[in-house]
Design an enzyme around this catalytic site. Structure first.
Site, short mmCIF file in Angstrom:
data_model
loop_
_atom_site.label_atom_id
_atom_site.label_comp_id
_atom_site.label_asym_id
_atom_site.label_seq_id
_atom_site.Cartn_x
_atom_site.Cartn_y
_atom_site.Cartn_z
N GLU A 145 7.53 9.70 9.34
CA GLU A 145 6.65 8.55 9.17
C GLU A 145 5.31 8.82 9.86
O GLU A 145 4.24 8.55 9.29
CB GLU A 145 7.33 7.32 9.75
CG GLU A 145 6.59 6.02 9.55
CD GLU A 145 7.36 4.83 10.13
OE1 GLU A 145 6.85 3.70 9.98
OE2 GLU A 145 8.45 5.02 10.72
N ASP A 190 -0.41 -2.12 12.44
CA ASP A 190 0.13 -3.33 13.05
C ASP A 190 -0.28 -3.58 14.50
O ASP A 190 -0.77 -4.64 14.84
CB ASP A 190 1.66 -3.31 12.98
CG ASP A 190 2.20 -3.10 11.58
OD1 ASP A 190 1.45 -2.63 10.71
OD2 ASP A 190 3.38 -3.38 11.36
N TRP A 207 0.90 2.54 16.04
CA TRP A 207 -0.51 2.74 15.72
C TRP A 207 -1.42 2.79 16.95
O TRP A 207 -2.63 2.63 16.85
CB TRP A 207 -1.00 1.65 14.76
CG TRP A 207 -0.45 1.81 13.38
CD1 TRP A 207 0.65 1.20 12.85
CD2 TRP A 207 -0.97 2.66 12.34
NE1 TRP A 207 0.85 1.61 11.55
CE2 TRP A 207 -0.12 2.50 11.21
CE3 TRP A 207 -2.05 3.52 12.26
CZ2 TRP A 207 -0.34 3.17 10.01
CZ3 TRP A 207 -2.27 4.20 11.05
CH2 TRP A 207 -1.42 4.03 9.96
N TRP A 224 0.83 -1.21 0.00
CA TRP A 224 0.00 0.00 0.00
C TRP A 224 0.86 1.25 0.00
O TRP A 224 0.42 2.30 -0.47
CB TRP A 224 -1.06 -0.03 1.08
CG TRP A 224 -0.72 0.20 2.53
CD1 TRP A 224 0.41 -0.13 3.20
CD2 TRP A 224 -1.61 0.79 3.50
NE1 TRP A 224 0.29 0.22 4.53
CE2 TRP A 224 -0.94 0.78 4.75
CE3 TRP A 224 -2.90 1.32 3.45
CZ2 TRP A 224 -1.51 1.28 5.91
CZ3 TRP A 224 -3.48 1.82 4.61
CH2 TRP A 224 -2.79 1.80 5.83
N ASP A 225 2.11 1.14 0.45
CA ASP A 225 3.03 2.27 0.29
C ASP A 225 3.18 2.63 -1.18
O ASP A 225 3.12 3.81 -1.55
CB ASP A 225 4.41 1.91 0.86
CG ASP A 225 4.40 1.79 2.37
OD1 ASP A 225 4.92 2.69 3.04
OD2 ASP A 225 3.88 0.78 2.87
#
Length: 453
Positions: free
Chosen positions: A416, A187, A373, A48-49
């Site tokens: 990020e 994740d 996350w 998906w990156d």
């Protein structure tokens, strides 16, 4: 490309052009066929990156954006799945774990159609690819036609979606399921805690975490969680990556993954119509999946969509950013959209100084402002929400999110992710999808100005 880089743009920290800085990130992370998310932490090609990267690359070089997606889909499996990692054979195995010798897809995945000539992982990531392909084509239709980009990619995209809605409809309710926490891309989200507790972690003596060589332990998933990730991947590998034969101790329907699948079906309808194919099946499937999404995952009391744990067929009572991404879905009922926007404005997801959307409810029991996350704000989910808000005409809210993305991306060196309460950059810097989505929002911001001229 040079002319585009030289155009005036907003300035970032240090006086550098935001556009120029973002372009340098993508140029620096290009490997010749695809783009790595980060030269240090993620030295291979991620699924998906690459889709998000193509969306930004199209503003620099539409041809390179096409190649980004083509190189990823060259490693597609025979059963239609697009692996979440395509390994670069020039990178030593020890530079990243799990490495090719862990996944063993060319042998363990042979019956599922894993490519023999390329080493990949055996799991997947969210399906952003059809949307990325359509946007990439629109950036330069003439070059796209000349290269036969859409005619070559369209059947692969269809096979990818077919896989998700057949082999991965593990709950039988018309939604795709994820079978590993790495698959939804979030994740260590608290949404997975209960399901992961059912998994006995792998022996830590059997693997070494390469991610801690480049990331601070306070930012990364815990050793306990990581051991569970490893065990789930081992179990799937030992089942030959067979979705029906595997005993899935972790199987959930995720709202973000399914919302992206719906957006992808709408994009496939556009591609099909452009190619002279029948677009009706894609529109019908988008409508059916939207109905299933609302029926199975919407929770009015929570004010957003929740993940469904297929082990006991119950909703997971954790509020994460994944539950807001369905704003992307054009067919949502009006009251659902209203409630989602109210949740976005509420104390759980309105972070104040940064205006970026945290990955987990700020008031939730497991909120951690720095750990991956479990709280930090990410640029890709903010981009998806910004696009979703515009889908439903909520432009004032979308403008706020767009401004936050552009200001924070430049100020943090294209981090990020960020601490949602302070805006401090965390994780890797010069991160590819942060740079790419910055370019996309800059281009969208300038389009009205160009039209006025």
């Amino acid at each position: 490309m040079t002319a585009l880089l030289d155009r005036p743009a907003p300035t970032a920290a240090g006086g550098l052009s935001l556009r120029r800085g973002a372009a340098r990130v993508l140029l620096g992370n290009w490997t010749g066929a695809g783009t790595v998310p980060s030269r240090t932490l993620y030295p291979h090609q991620w699924s998906w990156d690459s889709a998000f990267i193509a969306i930004g690359l199209r503003h620099l070089s539409p041809r390179r954006a096409q190649r980004e997606l083509e190189s990823l889909f060259a490693a597609q499996w025979g059963d239609g799945r697009v692996p979440h990692i395509v390994f670069n054979p020039s990178v030593p195995d020890g530079a990243y774990f799990p490495s090719p010798d862990f996944w063993r897809t060319s042998t363990a995945g042979a019956r599922a159609g894993a490519p023999r000539e390329r080493e990949t992982s055996g799991i997947v990531q969210p399906p952003v690819h059809a949307l990325a392909a359509w946007l990439t084509h629109r950036a330069d239709p003439r070059e796209s036609r000349r290269r036969g980009f859409l005619p070559r990619l369209y059947p692969r995209l269809v096979a990818w979606h077919d896989y998700l809605l057949t082999s991965r409809d593990l709950g039988g309710g018309g939604l795709t399921a994820v079978v590993h926490p790495w698959e939804p891309g979030m994740d260590n989200s608290p949404c997975w805690d209960t399901a992961l507790a059912r998994v006995t972690p792998a022996d830590p003596a059997g693997f070494r975490r390469a991610d801690l060589d480049h990331g601070h332990p306070a930012d990364r998933p815990t050793d306990l969680d990581y051991g569970r990730y490893v065990q789930l991947a081992l179990d799937y590998r030992d089942a030959g990556y067979d979705d029906r034969a595997a005993r899935h101790r972790f199987a959930l329907e995720d709202p973000c993954v399914n919302a992206l699948l719906i957006a992808g079906e709408h994009a496939l309808a556009e591609i099909a119509a452009y190619l002279g194919e029948d677009a009706a099946p894609h529109r019908a499937r988008a409508d059916r999946t939207t109905e299933a999404l609302v029926d199975r995952l919407w929770d009015a009391e929570a004010g957003l969509f929740l993940a469904r744990d297929l082990a006991d067929d119950t909703l997971v009572r954790e509020r994460s950013v994944a539950g807001l991404v369905p704003l992307l879905t054009p067919g949502l009922p009006g009251p659902v959209v209203d409630r989602l926007v109210a949740t976005l404005d509420g104390p759980g997801f309105h972070a104040g100084p940064t205006a970026l959307v945290p990955s987990y409810d700020l008031t939730g029991r497991a909120f951690d402002r720095t750990r991956y996350w479990r709280g930090p704000a990410w640029f890709n989910t903010a981009w998806l929400i910004e696009r979703g808000l515009r889908t439903h005409g909520r432009h004032r809210h979308a403008d706020r999110v767009r401004t936050a993305i552009l200001e924070t991306a430049g100020a943090t060196g294209f981090a990020e992710y960020v601490d949602p309460t302070t805006g401090e950059g965390r994780g890797a810097r010069a991160f590819s999808w942060t740079a790419a989505l910055t370019l996309d929002l800059l281009a969208a911001e300038e389009a009205p100005r160009e039209a006025q001229r």
